[in-house]
Write a protein that holds these residues in place. Structure first.
Motif, short mmCIF file in Angstrom:
data_model
loop_
_atom_site.label_atom_id
_atom_site.label_comp_id
_atom_site.label_asym_id
_atom_site.label_seq_id
_atom_site.Cartn_x
_atom_site.Cartn_y
_atom_site.Cartn_z
N GLU A 199 85.79 17.31 0.73
CA GLU A 199 86.98 16.46 0.56
C GLU A 199 86.84 15.17 1.37
N HIS A 200 86.36 15.30 2.60
CA HIS A 200 86.17 14.13 3.45
C HIS A 200 85.16 13.17 2.80
N THR A 201 84.09 13.72 2.28
CA THR A 201 83.06 12.89 1.63
C THR A 201 83.63 12.18 0.41
N VAL A 202 84.41 12.92 -0.39
CA VAL A 202 85.01 12.32 -1.59
C VAL A 202 85.99 11.22 -1.20
N ARG A 203 86.81 11.48 -0.16
CA ARG A 203 87.74 10.44 0.29
C ARG A 203 86.99 9.21 0.78
N ALA A 204 85.92 9.42 1.52
CA ALA A 204 85.13 8.29 2.01
C ALA A 204 84.52 7.51 0.83
N MET A 205 84.05 8.24 -0.17
CA MET A 205 83.50 7.58 -1.35
C MET A 205 84.58 6.80 -2.09
N GLN A 206 85.77 7.39 -2.20
CA GLN A 206 86.87 6.68 -2.86
C GLN A 206 87.21 5.40 -2.11
N THR A 207 87.25 5.49 -0.79
CA THR A 207 87.54 4.31 0.02
C THR A 207 86.48 3.24 -0.20
N ARG A 208 85.22 3.65 -0.22
CA ARG A 208 84.14 2.68 -0.44
C ARG A 208 84.23 2.06 -1.83
N VAL A 209 84.57 2.85 -2.83
CA VAL A 209 84.70 2.32 -4.18
C VAL A 209 85.83 1.30 -4.24
N VAL A 210 86.97 1.63 -3.60
CA VAL A 210 88.10 0.70 -3.59
C VAL A 210 87.72 -0.58 -2.86
N LEU A 211 87.05 -0.46 -1.71
CA LEU A 211 86.62 -1.65 -0.97
C LEU A 211 85.62 -2.47 -1.78
N PHE A 212 84.71 -1.81 -2.47
CA PHE A 212 83.75 -2.51 -3.31
C PHE A 212 84.46 -3.25 -4.44
N ALA A 213 85.46 -2.58 -5.05
CA ALA A 213 86.22 -3.22 -6.13
C ALA A 213 86.98 -4.43 -5.61
N VAL A 214 87.57 -4.31 -4.42
CA VAL A 214 88.29 -5.45 -3.82
C VAL A 214 87.31 -6.58 -3.53
N ALA A 215 86.12 -6.23 -3.01
CA ALA A 215 85.12 -7.26 -2.72
C ALA A 215 84.69 -7.97 -4.01
N ILE A 216 84.47 -7.21 -5.06
CA ILE A 216 84.10 -7.83 -6.35
C ILE A 216 85.23 -8.72 -6.85
N LEU A 217 86.46 -8.28 -6.70
CA LEU A 217 87.61 -9.09 -7.13
C LEU A 217 87.66 -10.40 -6.34
N LEU A 218 87.47 -10.30 -5.02
CA LEU A 218 87.50 -11.51 -4.20
C LEU A 218 86.35 -12.46 -4.56
N VAL A 219 85.17 -11.92 -4.79
CA VAL A 219 84.04 -12.75 -5.18
C VAL A 219 84.31 -13.40 -6.53
N SER A 220 84.86 -12.63 -7.46
CA SER A 220 85.14 -13.20 -8.79
C SER A 220 86.21 -14.28 -8.70
#
Length: 199
Positions: free
Chosen positions: A141-162
């Motif tokens: 569960e901790h690993t999945v939550r960490a992965m979800q957080t990373r995915v959200v941060l990556f999506a936000v970073a892509i949004l900001l770059v775009s």
């Protein structure tokens, strides 16, 4: 997550199945002892008991393969050795003439207490496995939550770059449009102010 799943499939599920199979076989063996006490059919008892004893020894080996060497397993093996020692004494008490039912009843009580101890020791192994599964699940569960957080941060970073890229592309297009407008001003003005030529 994958390693937790592999451990569950490779180690914990077979271990729990081995414990369940052993507990059922111990229950059958205890039932054989009580049946022998009531019907005193020694030939049938010995035949069934030898078969049951072989399955119990195999069950203990399967549990040992699944859980490794632990104090609870060593205690279960030791108690099973005691149970094996009770059986000849019970057989002797019940096959004597006349049968010594009081001694047989005491041996049955000892056998039941021993089987209960073995079951408690096996329950300790089950609890250990369940705790391990819960810890693996919490880690997963901790690993999945960490992965979800990373995915959200990556999506936000892509949004900001775009957004950044879109802003600069828009600014570039606007600048080019303004330059074209300025470049067309002298051509469209009917009264030019100044015109220079290299000739």
């Amino acid at each position: 997550v994958a390693s937790s799943s592999r451990a569950l499939i490779a180690r914990d599920v077979p271990g729990l199945q081995a414990v369940t199979t052993l507990k059922l076989e111990l229950l059958k063996q205890e039932s054989l002892l009580y049946r022998y006490y009531t019907d005193r059919d020694r030939g049938q008892f010995l035949k069934k008991y030898q078969s049951s004893e072989g399955r119990c020894v195999l069950g203990l080996d399967n549990v040992a393969r699944a859980f490794g060497s632990s104090e609870a397993l060593q205690s279960a093996r030791s108690d099973y050795g005691r149970l094996k020692q009770i059986v000849p004494v019970l057989d002797q008490a019940l096959s004597s003439r006349p049968p010594d039912t009081a001694r047989g009843a005491k041996q049955l009580a000892d056998a039941s207490a021993t089987v209960d101890r073995i079951n408690r020791e096996l329950d300790t192994l089950v609890n250990t496995a369940m705790l391990r599964v819960q810890q693996d699940a919490a880690r997963g569960e901790h690993t999945v939550r960490a992965m979800q957080t990373r995915v959200v941060l990556f999506a936000v970073a892509i949004l900001l770059v775009s957004i950044f890229v879109a802003y600069y592309i828009n600014a570039y297009i606007n600048e080019q449009t303004e330059r074209r407008k300025l470049a067309m001003f002298p051509e469209r003005d009917p009264n030019p102010v100044l015109r220079l030529s290299a000739d």
